[in-house]
Enzyme design. Structure first.
Site, short mmCIF file in Angstrom:
data_model
loop_
_atom_site.label_atom_id
_atom_site.label_comp_id
_atom_site.label_asym_id
_atom_site.label_seq_id
_atom_site.Cartn_x
_atom_site.Cartn_y
_atom_site.Cartn_z
N GLY A 67 27.32 16.08 42.79
CA GLY A 67 26.32 16.68 42.44
C GLY A 67 25.67 18.09 43.61
O GLY A 67 26.53 18.19 45.06
N ARG A 93 23.97 21.96 48.01
CA ARG A 93 23.79 22.58 49.24
C ARG A 93 23.27 23.94 47.69
O ARG A 93 23.90 24.76 48.64
CB ARG A 93 24.89 22.13 50.29
N ARG A 124 26.78 33.26 44.49
CA ARG A 124 27.09 33.06 43.66
C ARG A 124 27.64 33.16 41.70
O ARG A 124 26.83 33.25 42.12
CB ARG A 124 28.46 31.67 43.69
N ARG A 140 32.10 21.15 35.19
CA ARG A 140 33.74 21.01 36.28
C ARG A 140 34.16 19.86 35.55
O ARG A 140 33.42 19.30 34.98
CB ARG A 140 33.53 20.44 37.31
N ASP A 194 35.80 17.83 41.23
CA ASP A 194 34.68 17.99 41.11
C ASP A 194 35.00 19.63 41.52
O ASP A 194 33.64 20.51 41.34
CB ASP A 194 33.74 17.85 42.39
P1 AMP Z 1 32.79 20.90 48.41
O1 AMP Z 1 33.13 19.63 49.90
O2 AMP Z 1 31.91 20.95 49.53
O3 AMP Z 1 33.38 20.74 47.24
O4 AMP Z 1 31.45 19.58 48.48
C1 AMP Z 1 31.54 18.46 47.88
C2 AMP Z 1 30.10 17.89 47.94
O5 AMP Z 1 29.21 17.81 49.05
C3 AMP Z 1 28.94 18.79 46.99
O6 AMP Z 1 28.90 17.82 46.49
C4 AMP Z 1 28.62 19.53 47.67
O7 AMP Z 1 27.18 19.67 47.34
C5 AMP Z 1 28.04 18.82 49.22
N1 AMP Z 1 28.30 19.04 50.38
C6 AMP Z 1 28.60 19.55 50.93
N2 AMP Z 1 28.46 20.28 52.18
C7 AMP Z 1 26.78 20.07 52.39
C8 AMP Z 1 25.49 20.10 53.14
N3 AMP Z 1 25.48 21.07 54.31
N4 AMP Z 1 24.57 19.44 52.48
C9 AMP Z 1 24.12 18.81 51.80
N5 AMP Z 1 25.30 18.65 50.49
C10 AMP Z 1 26.86 19.53 50.94
MG MG Z 2 32.46 20.98 46.16
#
Ligand code: AMP
Ligand code: MG
Length: 481
Positions: A85, A88, A171, A178, A247
């Site tokens: 989900g 951030r 963005r 997804r 995702d």
């Molecule tokens: P990503 O690797 O950027 O695709 O992120 C994978 C998951 O981690 C997604 O659910 C993001 O929303 C969550 N996520 C990444 N960075 C953060 C953060 N700094 N705080 C909270 N959730 C995060």
């Molecule tokens: Mg992501």
């Protein structure tokens, strides 16, 4: 300001999202802003750059008509299935453009949500500028992608390995649906909710399929086709996404989530940049089979909709999935032919192409520069061009070019249109980011963005960026959260 927001996603079942306001930040400052994109969205650039406009881009104020939400999704991260989900990111709404198109407006780095798990919900300036630069470069390279409207700093520090300036990226995407959204609906929801999601998706992206006898089967086929097209485009420019988790794969076929991505220099299918990809799951050469794997997860999620009888549903899914390699290869071959100035098809083309690629591997040739050299006929420099294999290959290629009976002017014009003179090489991006983050100097980045906006132009200015780094240091990209 020109906001004209709708919130159709909030009409989906309740568990598909959580209403979430962005967290306030102390001192927002506009760092970069995409005038051309703002205009196409129907936003007034002048007011968007005032304090009131910046407050929206920072998440401190919501534009009229906004219902801010965080979206639920699941995903296979490096193979392992998990609930995710927007941890951030906050979707502030769907902007309806003057031409009637619909685009998600999402604030990335907007604070914690109910899906944040242990994360702080924040983003650092460097990675958000990186996403801005690379996504806009991808667009110019004619590759489907989400876009970047603006980056603002928050005036707050965030804590990673060190203290970093916090930032929010706006963005813009044709949607944030997804593969993982469908996995979420399939695993954590009822069948009628999955159907609601599929119907929503068809209405939003594939309305031409709605009247079909089995629209869900057509949806699957269309997503397979769009992803095959996208991945072929990536391979053709040497783009490595780095985190092809389910995702991070859109239903629209746009590239999304620029984390540890990078462009390849020396051609090598084994290339992997991401520091977290220790098993090399997402290396360059694996991107097509991984896309196929992810699409299989998508097809599994759709099974209940494909047919009431499970066996029949599985057969339909398998038949669709089996077409992926062929569709991908066709797009890739078409793209490679264009890069080599070929207008028609011959049965030996695939061999001609792989012979060149093999020689590039053997002589450690730079991927982009090899095609630039073929285009500009400056075949000196690289070791490759003096090798026996290349000289033989060149003979074959010349004969192939002659057989198609197209004049030289047209051949080289086609090559120019298909071989970028400039890509966002890692060292260029890093230099621009260092200047921005370390020295508050945004001119390096803006110059780079200007040059990257016209990759097929072959201008004098672009030659300043042409130097290829000596492959002496091992380059790694970090997830940069
Ligand atoms: P990503 O690797 O950027 O695709 O992120 C994978 C998951 O981690 C997604 O659910 C993001 O929303 C969550 N996520 C990444 N960075 C953060 C953060 N700094 N705080 C909270 N959730 C995060
Ligand atoms: Mg992501």
């Amino acid at each position: 300001m020109g906001w004209k927001l709708e919130n159709t996603y909030t009409r989906l079942p309740d568990n598909f999202y959580t209403k979430t306001k962005p967290t306030q930040v102390t001192a927002p400052q506009l760092i970069i802003y995409n005038e051309e994109l703002a205009e196409s969205l129907g936003l007034d650039g002048t007011t968007l750059q005032t304090d009131t406009g910046i407050a929206v881009l920072a998440g401190n104020e919501l534009p009229e008509g906004s219902i801010p939400i965080a979206q639920a999704y699941a995903g296979n991260q490096f193979g392992n299935f998990t609930m995710l989900g927007d941890g951030r990111a906050v979707l502030i709404g769907e902007q309806i453009t003057p031409s009637g198109e619909r685009f998600d407006i999402q604030l990335k780095g907007a604070g914690r949500t109910s899906y944040s798990r242990g994360g702080d919900g924040r983003a650092a300036l460097g990675p958000m500028l990186r996403e801005y630069i690379i996504s806009e470069a991808m667009l110019a390279l004619e590759i489907p992608t989400t876009r970047s409207l603006a980056v603002v700093t928050t005036g707050e520090e965030i804590f990673r390995e060190t203290k970093l300036p916090g930032a929010v990226l706006t963005r813009v995407a044709s949607s944030h649906l997804r593969v993982g959204t469908f996995q979420f609906a399939h695993i954590f929801s009822e069948e009628e909710d999955l159907r609601a999601l599929a119907d929503y998706t068809i209405q939003r992206h594939f309305s031409y399929l709605a009247q079909h006898e089995n629209p869900y089967q057509e949806l699957l086929k269309e997503v397979i086709r769009r992803q095959a097209y996208l991945i072929a485009k990536w391979q053709l420019v040497g783009f490595i996404h780095g985190v092809m988790n389910t995702d991070n794969m859109t239903i629209s076929g746009e590239t999304i989530d620029y984390g540890p991505c990078a462009f390849m220099n020396t051609f090598d299918p084994e290339t992997v940049f991401s520091s977290i990809d220790t098993g090399a799951r997402y290396k360059y050469g694996n991107q097509p089979p991984i896309a196929h794997w992810n699409l299989t997860r998508f097809a599994e999620s759709l099974l209940p909709l494909l047919d009431k009888e499970e066996e029949k549903a599985i057969k339909l899914a398998e038949n669709a999935l089996d077409t992926f390699p062929k569709i991908y290869t066709t797009y890739w071959l078409d793209g490679m032919r264009a890069k080599l100035g070929l207008f028609n098809e011959e049965s030996g083309d695939q061999k001609l192409i792989t012979d060149l690629l093999q020689a590039m591997i053997k002589y450690k040739a730079d991927y982009t520069d090899t095609f630039i050299a073929l285009t500009t006929k400056k075949l000196d420099g690289a070791v490759l061009f003096h090798s026996e294999e290349f000289l033989e290959w060149r003979k074959q290629w010349s004969e192939r070019l002659k057989r198609q009976e197209v004049d030289e002017g047209h051949i080289y014009a086609k090559m120019k249109e298909n071989n970028p003179a400039l890509i966002p090489r890692n060292h260029l991006v890093e230099t621009a980011l260092d200047a921005a983050v370390e020295n508050n100097d945004f001119t390096v980045m803006k110059d780079l963005l200007d040059a990257l906006a016209h990759p097929f132009a072959y201008t004098e200015k672009q030659k300043e960026y042409a130097e290829v780094p000596v492959p002496k240091t091992f380059y790694q990209t970090f997830c940069g959260t």
